[in-house]
Structure formats: structure tokens, C-alpha cells
Design an enzyme around this catalytic site. Structure first.
Site, PDB file in Angstrom:
ATOM      1  N   TYR A  68       0.848  -1.197   0.000  1.00 65.66           N
ATOM      2  CA  TYR A  68       0.000   0.000   0.000  1.00 65.66           C
ATOM      3  C   TYR A  68       0.880   1.242   0.000  1.00 65.66           C
ATOM      4  O   TYR A  68       1.874   1.300   0.725  1.00 65.66           O
ATOM      5  CB  TYR A  68      -0.903   0.031   1.247  1.00 65.66           C
ATOM      6  CG  TYR A  68      -2.343  -0.209   0.883  1.00 65.66           C
ATOM      7  CD1 TYR A  68      -3.007   0.659   0.024  1.00 65.66           C
ATOM      8  CD2 TYR A  68      -3.034  -1.304   1.385  1.00 65.66           C
ATOM      9  CE1 TYR A  68      -4.322   0.434  -0.336  1.00 65.66           C
ATOM     10  CE2 TYR A  68      -4.347  -1.535   1.025  1.00 65.66           C
ATOM     11  CZ  TYR A  68      -4.991  -0.660   0.160  1.00 65.66           C
ATOM     12  OH  TYR A  68      -6.282  -0.883  -0.199  1.00 65.66           O
ATOM     13  N   GLU A  70      -0.638   4.781  -0.496  1.00 64.29           N
ATOM     14  CA  GLU A  70      -1.457   5.976  -0.746  1.00 64.29           C
ATOM     15  C   GLU A  70      -0.624   7.221  -0.524  1.00 64.29           C
ATOM     16  O   GLU A  70       0.154   7.321   0.432  1.00 64.29           O
ATOM     17  CB  GLU A  70      -2.682   5.979   0.175  1.00 64.29           C
ATOM     18  CG  GLU A  70      -3.756   5.050  -0.324  1.00 64.29           C
ATOM     19  CD  GLU A  70      -4.962   4.980   0.592  1.00 64.29           C
ATOM     20  OE1 GLU A  70      -5.072   5.785   1.529  1.00 64.29           O
ATOM     21  OE2 GLU A  70      -5.800   4.095   0.353  1.00 64.29           O
ATOM     22  N   ASP A 214      -6.811  13.330 -25.009  1.00 64.48           N
ATOM     23  CA  ASP A 214      -6.753  11.921 -24.609  1.00 64.48           C
ATOM     24  C   ASP A 214      -6.025  11.188 -25.741  1.00 64.48           C
ATOM     25  O   ASP A 214      -6.603  10.905 -26.788  1.00 64.48           O
ATOM     26  CB  ASP A 214      -8.181  11.397 -24.421  1.00 64.48           C
ATOM     27  CG  ASP A 214      -8.217   9.911 -24.078  1.00 64.48           C
ATOM     28  OD1 ASP A 214      -7.171   9.244 -24.204  1.00 64.48           O
ATOM     29  OD2 ASP A 214      -9.293   9.420 -23.718  1.00 64.48           O
ATOM     30  N   THR A 240      -3.645   5.780 -22.064  1.00 65.05           N
ATOM     31  CA  THR A 240      -3.456   4.458 -21.481  1.00 65.05           C
ATOM     32  C   THR A 240      -2.032   4.032 -21.817  1.00 65.05           C
ATOM     33  O   THR A 240      -1.411   4.556 -22.749  1.00 65.05           O
ATOM     34  CB  THR A 240      -4.441   3.427 -22.070  1.00 65.05           C
ATOM     35  OG1 THR A 240      -4.418   3.540 -23.487  1.00 65.05           O
ATOM     36  CG2 THR A 240      -5.845   3.661 -21.562  1.00 65.05           C
ATOM     37  N   LYS A 243      -1.763   0.363 -25.044  1.00 65.68           N
ATOM     38  CA  LYS A 243      -2.118   0.273 -26.463  1.00 65.68           C
ATOM     39  C   LYS A 243      -0.828   0.395 -27.283  1.00 65.68           C
ATOM     40  O   LYS A 243       0.057  -0.435 -27.156  1.00 65.68           O
ATOM     41  CB  LYS A 243      -3.167   1.334 -26.811  1.00 65.68           C
ATOM     42  CG  LYS A 243      -4.487   1.138 -26.047  1.00 65.68           C
ATOM     43  CD  LYS A 243      -5.562   2.079 -26.518  1.00 65.68           C
ATOM     44  CE  LYS A 243      -6.901   1.796 -25.860  1.00 65.68           C
ATOM     45  NZ  LYS A 243      -7.110   2.524 -24.613  1.00 65.68           N
ATOM     46  N   ARG A 249      -1.483  -2.717 -18.588  1.00 61.61           N
ATOM     47  CA  ARG A 249      -2.815  -2.119 -18.613  1.00 61.61           C
ATOM     48  C   ARG A 249      -2.880  -1.025 -17.548  1.00 61.61           C
ATOM     49  O   ARG A 249      -2.684  -1.296 -16.364  1.00 61.61           O
ATOM     50  CB  ARG A 249      -3.832  -3.226 -18.295  1.00 61.61           C
ATOM     51  CG  ARG A 249      -5.270  -2.884 -18.471  1.00 61.61           C
ATOM     52  CD  ARG A 249      -6.046  -4.146 -18.724  1.00 61.61           C
ATOM     53  NE  ARG A 249      -5.612  -4.713 -19.981  1.00 61.61           N
ATOM     54  CZ  ARG A 249      -6.054  -4.331 -21.181  1.00 61.61           C
ATOM     55  NH1 ARG A 249      -6.983  -3.410 -21.280  1.00 61.61           N
ATOM     56  NH2 ARG A 249      -5.577  -4.872 -22.276  1.00 61.61           N
TER      57      ARG A 249
END
Ligand code: DSN
Length: 427
Positions: A68, A70, A214, A240, A243, A249
Site C-alpha cells: 500500500y 497511498e 486523450d 493508457t 495500447k 494495462r
């Protein structure tokens, strides 16, 4: 390390090699193995997919998934973050350098999560936003009524012209002058032409709007210099990483320094909790790969391959939306063959060519049928295919779509696809 494009003689990245772990869960690993075999056997023409390097896959299967973290490097809400801080800092540095950006956030879990953060950072709920219509090649997160974007903001959509199926920037300007949006979005998931980012910037400035690009589909082409970069023109650029950029991903945001604080706060705590540190490590590795000279050659080859594929399909009786492609993808109108996209997708799947049905602009068919298929060359270029293979591939596709019920033809094509995929293994 660059993704292998020739047979290394090594086993695939699935059950046999996943972190050297014991594979006691036979049901899951059987499916994973079958998926690995499917990817090797089929030619992946889905424009949004790619084959990452084994190093990227290894990072995603690493112990970083346990952590973790954060917060951001140096300012976390958990102890023990000293090593993941190194990883995230590397990813940020590599993203800013690769895209020539002032700042980056590498935590967005996906492209849509990145867009949620960008909208939260750039405009207030209810704001007017002008973006490309999904029916003409845009994206769900650019204002679809059922998506968060369409629910929380007031969108108007621009689209391509009927006569040439391209964006007309004068028309976009007229719409912006009438609608007076606070934000203009550029970027698409099924548009095969170069996006004119300086024109979008000029329109945004004229109407007092911010500009969000985008670049999910074209990120790898931008990184490799095969498509103009939006970074000098946009306030914020989302993408992203899986691609054309050929990473894990996930999502990524680059922006002007002035937007970093609101972007960071919109990603965490705005839209997400703990970052996926294993994926961030994989992003860092992919960003390093994308900075290598071989990636520039890869991006150029993706575009060269797409052009030959589009030309061959045209010569063999199919219609390419807008008459061709400048990037990694094309929309193929299959109605000249008396078919709809759904049936074309199925017929091609039967011969181990994977693609997706897609609406074409001004489509008369519903999305469940669609008049087109979308084809992309990012994944097949990764496995080493070149122009000569595109000409063969185009002839296979046209032949199958001309006679989709001819079983002996499909058997023959499937066999030939198999010979090609065995000659160009992914891993
Ligand atoms: N689903 C992606 C694509 O296929 O283009 C977009 O999110």
C-alpha cells in the site's frame, strides 16, 4: 530490454514462467495457459491491444502488488514505502522525459480513471465540454450519457464530415463559438487521421476553454515520433499505457506544472485509493523501452504496416473510412461485401484473426451489428510483421469477407495464418 520479435525458443509468459510460482490452482492456470496459446496462435488486430515485453509482465507479477502506498513519493500515508518511492519517481521522470512534459502522474488505474481525474482537475461539475462523438470514433469517457462524464458534465459532440469522414476544424471552431465550452477534449478510439492539435489549441484559446487531449490510442506513436505530439498544445494529456505504448494495462497523465497539484489531488484522493505499485513498476519499464531507438523504428513500422493493410483491403473491394489511415488503425466498411461488422468479426475469428465490430460514421446499423470492423497494427508489428505480411493479411481478410461461409477457404486461410504466427512467435 526490447520485446522479442523473433523466436527465442523460450516458453510463453503464462503458467510456465509466472514468477517461478507453484501452480496449484489448476483451473485458473489452465485458462491462463489457453489464453497464452490463443495469443500465440491468432493475429491480434484489435487496435487497442498489444503484446508487452516479458519484463513488463514480470513487474506486474512482482511483490510490489503487496504494497500500500497511498500518497505520492516522499509523502505517503503508509510506512515502508522507500523502495516503491524509487519506482514511482523513475516512472514519473521517464514519462515527463519521453513526452517532453513538465509533469506527470503515473497512478491512474486506467484511461477512464485518468479522464475522471483530468475533468475533476480542469472543470467543475456541470461545466460545458466539447468532445468527439462516440459514434464517430470518440470514447465513452468523452461524454457518453451513461458514463461519469455524461452524467456530471454538459457535453456537446463534434463529429466527422459526411463527405470525407474527417474532422473539419472550421466546423469544430463554429461549434465551440456557439457552445462556449469551458473545456475542449481531443482524442479518439476509432479515428485514423492525424489530429490537428495546434488547431484545437487555437479554438480553445479563442473561446476561453482549456484543452484536454486523450492520446490513449496514439501514445506509442507520439512517443516514437510517428504522430505529432499534443503535449506542447494541451493543458493536460491523458493516455493508457497498454495500447500503442506497449506497456501494462493502466493510465497515465502528463500536464503543465501548474496543473500537477490539482491532477494529483484528483487522482488521489479524488478518484482512487492505493496506487498499483506493481503496475507503476511495469509502466516505468515500458517507458524506458519506449525511449529506445528501436521503439522509434517500431512506431514507424506500425504506421507503414497500417497503410499497406488499408491499401490492400481497398484494392480487394473493401472501403476504408476516410479513404485510408495516418496512424495504427483503420475502420473498414464491410457493407460492400454484403455483411455487417458483427458477422465480419465472427468470420475472421474463425480463421484466427481477432478484431472488433465497430460503428462507422453515420452508420445505419445499431452498435450491436455495426457496418464496420476496426483493425490495428500495433500488436502484429510487435511480433515482427512487416509490409509484405500486410499485403498477404489484407488478401486473407478480403477473401474471407467475400465468402464467409466457404469452409474450405477458411480452413486454408486458418492454416496459412498458423504458419505465419508460428514463424513470428510473440514470446
Ligand atoms: N476499449 C478501448 C478501445 O478498444 O479503443 C477504449 O477504451
Amino acid at each position: 530490454m526490447n520485446p522479442p520479435t523473433q523466436n527465442t525458443g523460450r516458453p510463453g509468459p503464462t503458467a510456465a514462467t509466472a514468477g517461478g510460482a507453484p501452480h496449484t490452482d489448476r483451473e485458473v492456470w489452465a485458462a491462463v495457459d489457453l489464453e497464452g496459446a490463443r495469443q500465440e496462435r491468432q493475429l491480434e488486430l484489435i487496435a487497442s491491444e498489444n503484446h508487452t515485453s516479458r519484463e513488463v509482465i514480470a513487474a506486474m507479477g512482482s511483490v510490489l502488488t503487496n504494497k500500500y502506498a497511498e500518497g505520492y513519493p516522499g509523502k505517503r500515508y503508509y510506512g515502508g514505502c522507500e523502495h516503491v518511492d524509487v519506482v514511482e519517481t523513475l516512472a514519473i521522470e521517464r514519462a515527463t522525459k519521453l513526452f517532453g512534459a513538465e509533469a506527470a502522474n503515473v497512478q491512474a488505474h486506467s484511461g477512464t480513471q485518468a479522464n475522471i481525474a483530468a475533468l475533476m482537475a480542469l472543470v467543475t461539475p456541470g461545466a460545458r465540454i466539447l468532445a468527439m462523438s462516440l459514434d464517430h470514433g470518440g470514447h465513452l469517457s468523452h461524454g457518453h450519457p451513461k458514463n461519469f462524464s455524461g452524467v456530471f458534465y454538459e457535453f456537446q459532440s463534434y463529429g466527422v464530415e459526411k463527405h470525407d469522414e474527417r474532422l473539419d476544424m472550421q466546423r469544430v471552431r463554429d461549434m465551440a463559438r456557439a457552445f462556449r465550452p469551458s473545456l475542449i477534449m481531443a482524442g479518439a478510439s476509432a479515428y485514423s487521421r492525424v489530429l490537428d492539435f495546434p488547431a484545437f489549441r487555437a479554438i480553445a484559446d479563442e473561446v476561453g476553454a482549456k484543452l484536454l487531449v486523450d492520446q490513449a490510442h496514439i501514445a506509442g506513436l507520439v512517443a516514437g515520433g510517428a504522430h505529432p505530439s499534443p503535449v506542447p498544445h494541451a493543458d493536460v494529456v491523458t493516455m493508457t499505457t497498454h495500447k500503442t505504448l506497449r506497456g501494462p494495462r493502466g493510465g497515465l497523465i502528463v500536464c503543465k506544472e501548474a496543473y500537477l497539484k490539482p491532477i494529483n489531488s484528483a487522482v488521489f484522493p479524488g478518484g482512487q485509493g492505493g496506487p498499483f505499485m506493481h503496475v507503476i513498476a511495469a509502466k516505468a519499464i515500458a517507458l524506458r523501452e519506449a525511449a529506445a531507438p528501436s521503439f522509434t523504428r517500431y512506431a514507424a513500422q506500425v504506421v507503414a504496416n497500417a497503410k499497406v493493410l488499408a491499401d490492400t483491403l481497398t484494392e480487394n473491394g473493401l472501403r476504408i473510412v476516410s479513404g485510408g489511415t495516418d496512424n495504427h488503425l483503420m475502420l473498414v466498411d464491410v457493407t460492400p461485401k454484403g455483411m455487417v461488422g458483427k458477422d465480419a468479426e465472427s468470420a475472421l475469428h474463425e480463421v484466427d484473426l481477432t478484431c472488433n465490430k465497430n460503428l462507422i460514421p453515420y452508420d445505419q446499423n445499431p452498435p450491436s451489428k455495426a457496418s464496420g470492423i476496426r483493425l490495428g497494427t500495433a500488436a502484429i508489428t510487435t511480433r515482427g510483421l512487416k509490409e509484405e505480411h500486410m499485403a498477404t493479411l489484407g488478401r486473407w481478410i478480403a477473401a474471407v469477407l467475400s465468402a464467409p461461409t466457404d469452409e474450405s477457404l477458411k480452413r486454408r486461410v486458418r492454416g496459412e495464418v498458423g504458419e505465419l504466427t508460428r514463424a513470428f512467435p510473440i514470446y
